[in-house]
Design an enzyme around this catalytic site. Structure first.
Site: not given
Length: 426
Positions: A133, A137, A206, A303
Site C-alpha cells: 500500500v 509511504i 489497498k 515506481g
C-alpha cells in the site's frame, strides 16, 4: 560480526530490480547500520537468457520455483510476481516451510490475508507487506505500531498514482479522460491494460488492507464499494472548480462503533483540504485518531525505487525480529465479532443535469429532492444551449446514499435529465 541472511526472489521485474540495486549499492551502509548482510541466493525468472541491467552471479537465476522455496539457506522470500495466482500459492508454500515472506502484492494479500497469516503463525514465519500500500509511504507500519494508542475514525486516501495523474491533468488542462489516459500510457504511467487502476480495483485492494488495520477488524475486499474514473467528464471537473472543489479518486473508510463503510470512487473535496493539493502520481493518506488528531502521509506510491525502499525496510525488520508480530484481530473469513458493512452512508452530492428552460423545472427538482430528505446547499445555472435546455449544477447537504439515488430516479425526465452524479466529502 554481521549476521548473514539468505534471501530469494520470486520474480525480478522493475521492483525486484530496484530491490537488488538497493541491496547491492547500499550494502555497506546497511550492514554498518543494522549489522545485517543480505545474500541473494536465488532469483526466479521466466527467461534466464533475457537481457537485464543486473549482472547476476552464475547460478543465481532459475526457472524453478523449488530452487527458491526448497533452499534451506534461504531464510526470507521476497515476492515480486504480482496478481493472485500463482503468487499466493508460492507465498503459502514458503510460509509452510517456515520461510518469512516480504511482499508488495496487494491483490494476493487483500484476498487471502487470513490464510497467509494463519499459515505464517502455524509455522513461526514472518509476514511483511508494507509495500503493498502506497509504495514508500510507511503507512502500514504506522497503523500497526505507531498509532496503537488511537481509535481511528476515518481514512481518506489517494492511493493510486495513475488515476491521480489523470485527474490532475484533466483539472489543469481541461482535457478529457481518454486523451490524458493515452498520454499516461505513452509515458509509462498507465499500463497497456489500465483497468485495475482506472476502474478503482487497485485502490480497493489497498483500502481493504488499510481499513482492516485501522479499525482492528477484517474488512473484506468484497465489502468495498468501487467506482472508477472512466466516466468522469472534464465539464464536471470544471463545474466543481467553479464551486471551490477538486476531484480525486478517494479511498474512504469510516468507522462508528462496529459499523464500517469502505468505498472507492471519484470524490469532490474542498480546495482547502490537504488532499486537494496532492497532484500528479503522488499518493497520500489522511486520517484521524482520537488522540493524534488529523494526520497526513504523502509520498511516491509506486515506481521501482520507492517500492523497493519499503520492501527493504520490511526486509530489515524481518531479519532483525526476535519474534514476528501479526495483527491481533480475528483474521478469518467469518470473524466471531465482525465489523458491520454500512452500504447506506451519508455524504453530500454533486449533481449535473440538463433541464428544460421553462418555469416550474427548478421547483420540480427541489420538491423531488425534498420528498426524499435531500436538501440543496448550492446551485449553478449555465447559459441555455442551442436546443433550449440549460445545465443545472447542485451541491447537496449530507444525505443518505439510498435516498439520493431514489430522488434522482424520481425526477421527471420531461423536465430534467441527470448527466452525472459525484459524491462530495468535506
Amino acid at each position: 560480526m554481521s549476521k548473514v541472511i539468505g534471501i530469494g526472489f520470486l520474480g525480478c521485474g522493475n521492483v525486484g530490480s530496484g530491490v537488488w540495486r538497493l541491496l547491492n549499492d547500499f550494502a555497506g551502509e546497511m550492514e554498518h547500520r543494522t549489522g545485517l548482510r543480505f545474500d541473494i541466493r536465488k532469483v526466479l525468472v521466466r527467461n534466464p537468457d533475457k537481457a537485464r541491467c543486473i549482472d547476476f552471479a552464475q547460478g543465481v537465476l532459475t526457472t524453478q520455483v523449488e530452487d527458491v522455496l526448497g533452499d534451506p539457506e534461504i531464510d526470507i522470500v521476497l515476492e515480486f510476481l504480482g496478481g493472485e495466482k500463482p503468487a499466493c500459492d508460492y507465498l503459502m508454500e514458503a510460509l509452510r516451510r517456515g520461510k518469512t515472506v516480504v511482499t508488495a502484492n496487494k491483490v494476493a494479500f487483500a484476498l487471502h490475508w487470513h490464510e497467509l497469516q494463519k499459515t505464517a503463525q502455524e509455522h513461526g514465519a514472518g509476514l511483511y507487506y508494507e509495500a503493498a500500500v502506497c509504495g514508500a509511504i510507511p503507512i502500514i507500519h504506522t497503523l500497526e505500531e505507531s498509532l496503537q494508542a488511537n481509535r481511528i475514525s476515518y481514512i481518506y486516501g489517494i492511493v493510486n498514482g495513475t488515476t491521480n495523474y489523470i485527474l490532475t491533468r484533466m483539472s489543469r488542462e481541461g482535457a478529457e479522460y481518454a486523451d490524458v489516459l493515452a498520454d499516461a500510457q505513452k509515458l509509462g504511467l498507465a499500463e497497456p491494460d489500465p483497468s485495475s487502476d482506472v476502474e478503482g480495483l487497485d485502490a480497493a485492494y489497498k483500502l481493504s488492507i488499510l481499513a482492516s488495520l485501522a479499525f482492528h477488524g477484517r474488512v473484506p475486499f468484497e465489502n468495498v464499494h468501487v467506482e472508477g474514473i472512466t466516466s468522469v467528464k472534464a465539464e464536471d471537473i470544471r463545474c466543481g472548480q467553479e464551486l471551490g472543489y477538486t476531484l480525486k479518486l478517494l479511498a474512504i473508510a469510516k468507522r462508528e462503533g462496529l459499523m464500517v463503510e469502505t468505498r472507492v470512487h471519484p470524490t469532490f473535496i474542498r480546495n482547502s483540504h490537504p488532499l486537494a493539493n496532492v497532484n500528479d502520481a503522488y499518493n497520500a493518506v489522511f486520517l484521524r485518531g482520537h488522540a493524534c488528531g488529523e494526520m497526513m502521509f504523502m509520498g511516491r506510491g509506486a515506481g521501482d525505487l520507492p517500492t523497493a525502499s519499503a520492501i527493504v525496510s520490511d526486509l530489515v525488520r524481518a531479519a532483525s525480529a526476535q519474534k514476528h508480530c501479526y495483527p491481533t484481530f480475528d483474521n478469518t473469513l467469518h470473524p466471531q465479532v465482525a465489523l458491520e458493512n454500512n452500504t447506506d452512508w451519508q455524504t453530500a452530492f454533486y449533481v449535473r443535469m440538463l433541464a428544460v428552460d421553462k418555469p416550474g423545472v427548478l421547483s420540480h427538482v427541489t420538491q423531488t429532492f425534498t420528498r426524499y430528505e435531500v436538501s440543496i446547499a448550492a446551485m449553478q445555472q449555465k447559459d441555455a444551449a442551442p436546443d433550449g435546455r440549460v445545465t443545472l449544477v447542485f451541491i447537496t447537504h449530507r444525505a443518505s446514499e439510498k435516498a439520493m439515488m431514489q430522488a434522482l430516479r424520481a425526477l421527471d425526465t420531461n423536465f430534467a435529465c441527470v448527466e452525472s452524479v459525484l459524491r462530495v466529502e468535506s
